[in-house]
Scaffold this active site. Sequence first.
Site, PDB file in Angstrom:
ATOM      1  N   GLU A 163       0.826  -1.212   0.000  1.00  0.00           N
ATOM      2  CA  GLU A 163       0.000   0.000   0.000  1.00  0.00           C
ATOM      3  C   GLU A 163       0.860   1.263   0.000  1.00  0.00           C
ATOM      4  O   GLU A 163       1.784   1.391   0.811  1.00  0.00           O
ATOM      5  CB  GLU A 163      -0.909  -0.001   1.229  1.00  0.00           C
ATOM      6  CG  GLU A 163      -1.843   1.195   1.302  1.00  0.00           C
ATOM      7  CD  GLU A 163      -2.941   0.979   2.321  1.00  0.00           C
ATOM      8  OE1 GLU A 163      -4.007   0.463   1.926  1.00  0.00           O
ATOM      9  OE2 GLU A 163      -2.728   1.306   3.511  1.00  0.00           O
ATOM     10  N   ASN A 184      -9.471  -6.066   9.211  1.00  0.00           N
ATOM     11  CA  ASN A 184      -8.630  -4.949   9.629  1.00  0.00           C
ATOM     12  C   ASN A 184      -8.265  -5.089  11.099  1.00  0.00           C
ATOM     13  O   ASN A 184      -9.137  -5.197  11.958  1.00  0.00           O
ATOM     14  CB  ASN A 184      -9.370  -3.626   9.393  1.00  0.00           C
ATOM     15  CG  ASN A 184      -8.430  -2.440   9.357  1.00  0.00           C
ATOM     16  OD1 ASN A 184      -7.324  -2.491   9.880  1.00  0.00           O
ATOM     17  ND2 ASN A 184      -8.874  -1.349   8.739  1.00  0.00           N
ATOM     18  N   GLU A 205      -5.424  -6.977   7.061  1.00  0.00           N
ATOM     19  CA  GLU A 205      -5.055  -5.580   6.834  1.00  0.00           C
ATOM     20  C   GLU A 205      -4.575  -4.938   8.133  1.00  0.00           C
ATOM     21  O   GLU A 205      -5.135  -5.175   9.193  1.00  0.00           O
ATOM     22  CB  GLU A 205      -6.257  -4.791   6.320  1.00  0.00           C
ATOM     23  CG  GLU A 205      -6.936  -5.368   5.090  1.00  0.00           C
ATOM     24  CD  GLU A 205      -8.198  -4.604   4.762  1.00  0.00           C
ATOM     25  OE1 GLU A 205      -8.165  -3.365   4.726  1.00  0.00           O
ATOM     26  OE2 GLU A 205      -9.239  -5.246   4.567  1.00  0.00           O
ATOM     27  N   SER A 206      -3.561  -4.106   8.018  1.00  0.00           N
ATOM     28  CA  SER A 206      -3.033  -3.302   9.138  1.00  0.00           C
ATOM     29  C   SER A 206      -2.314  -4.162  10.168  1.00  0.00           C
ATOM     30  O   SER A 206      -2.574  -5.352  10.316  1.00  0.00           O
ATOM     31  CB  SER A 206      -4.143  -2.498   9.824  1.00  0.00           C
ATOM     32  OG  SER A 206      -4.795  -1.632   8.940  1.00  0.00           O
ATOM     33  N   LYS A 222       0.864   4.772   1.142  1.00  0.00           N
ATOM     34  CA  LYS A 222       0.096   5.499   2.157  1.00  0.00           C
ATOM     35  C   LYS A 222       1.001   6.532   2.822  1.00  0.00           C
ATOM     36  O   LYS A 222       1.843   6.205   3.651  1.00  0.00           O
ATOM     37  CB  LYS A 222      -0.467   4.522   3.198  1.00  0.00           C
ATOM     38  CG  LYS A 222      -1.272   5.186   4.294  1.00  0.00           C
ATOM     39  CD  LYS A 222      -1.968   4.157   5.177  1.00  0.00           C
ATOM     40  CE  LYS A 222      -1.007   3.372   6.020  1.00  0.00           C
ATOM     41  NZ  LYS A 222      -1.701   2.515   7.015  1.00  0.00           N
ATOM     42  N   GLU A 267     -14.388  -5.062   3.874  1.00  0.00           N
ATOM     43  CA  GLU A 267     -13.575  -4.931   5.087  1.00  0.00           C
ATOM     44  C   GLU A 267     -14.434  -4.967   6.344  1.00  0.00           C
ATOM     45  O   GLU A 267     -15.470  -4.314   6.423  1.00  0.00           O
ATOM     46  CB  GLU A 267     -12.784  -3.624   5.056  1.00  0.00           C
ATOM     47  CG  GLU A 267     -11.929  -3.411   6.299  1.00  0.00           C
ATOM     48  CD  GLU A 267     -11.149  -2.110   6.239  1.00  0.00           C
ATOM     49  OE1 GLU A 267     -10.238  -2.028   5.405  1.00  0.00           O
ATOM     50  OE2 GLU A 267     -11.465  -1.188   7.007  1.00  0.00           O
ATOM     51  N   LYS A 277      -8.675   2.579  -2.698  1.00  0.00           N
ATOM     52  CA  LYS A 277      -8.953   2.633  -1.274  1.00  0.00           C
ATOM     53  C   LYS A 277      -9.397   4.028  -0.856  1.00  0.00           C
ATOM     54  O   LYS A 277      -8.641   4.994  -0.940  1.00  0.00           O
ATOM     55  CB  LYS A 277      -7.732   2.197  -0.474  1.00  0.00           C
ATOM     56  CG  LYS A 277      -8.050   1.872   0.982  1.00  0.00           C
ATOM     57  CD  LYS A 277      -6.891   1.194   1.674  1.00  0.00           C
ATOM     58  CE  LYS A 277      -7.251   0.819   3.094  1.00  0.00           C
ATOM     59  NZ  LYS A 277      -6.118   0.221   3.822  1.00  0.00           N
TER      60      LYS A 277
END
Length: 246
Positions: A45, A174, A205-206, A47, A152, A104
């Site tokens: 990603e 997430n 995710e994350s 970001k 998500e 996103k």
Amino acid sequence: MDFLDVVRGLTMRRINAMGLSVRVSSMIKAIEDRNSEGYLALIAEYKRASPSGVIRLDLDPWTYFDIVSRYATAFSVLVEPIYFLGSPLFIKVALGYGKPILYKDFVIDERQVRDAKELGASSILLIKRLLGDRLWDFVELAVKEGLEPLIEVDNEDDAIDVVNTNPNIMLGINARDLGNLSVSLDRSISIIRLVRGKADLVIAESGVKDVDDAVKLAREGANAILVGTALMRRPELSRDLANVRL
């Protein structure tokens, strides 16, 4: 090197990216192909910031994608401009690398779905907690527009509701609680255990900081990891993350 020489080069790359309109390949197929080789798929990603603050502003998208594209299965690109300092231009930049791209944003309007298609993304993020009962309408629209929805969730109740409604999806789990923004990999793992085998693909995710975190998620049943902050700080980490086996 003279600053204006640097600016001139980056500006020309930006102008060239504006004209790209290619459609990239399927994210689902890319993840499945990587899994068939025995590896956890990596979604890298771009970001620059998050609601927690600025992550890195000195890393231009071309340099980032030049490094991670050798190892990433797909890209996730932020277009949200306020909290993430994202831009639609970053999707245009990513198109040049031939990888599947996740659009996103905090999607709440049909126009965003159409924007994702027009930009050339292959997938779009749809947040269950944000869309509520409207989620499946947006899933239907995304599919109609030729996009692959990544749904998500950040809690067990939403995860169960989604897989019970339609297991034939990409489910993004997430590690960040979208209410208070706390991050817990253990919470993410708990949700993965709950839905393991009930969704076509599970994307964690994350919260992934290193290879050890990626290995934990692979062992619990994740098909892919989506990594932003750690790769923005050290894009070279993509090589190690891409070698994590299932």
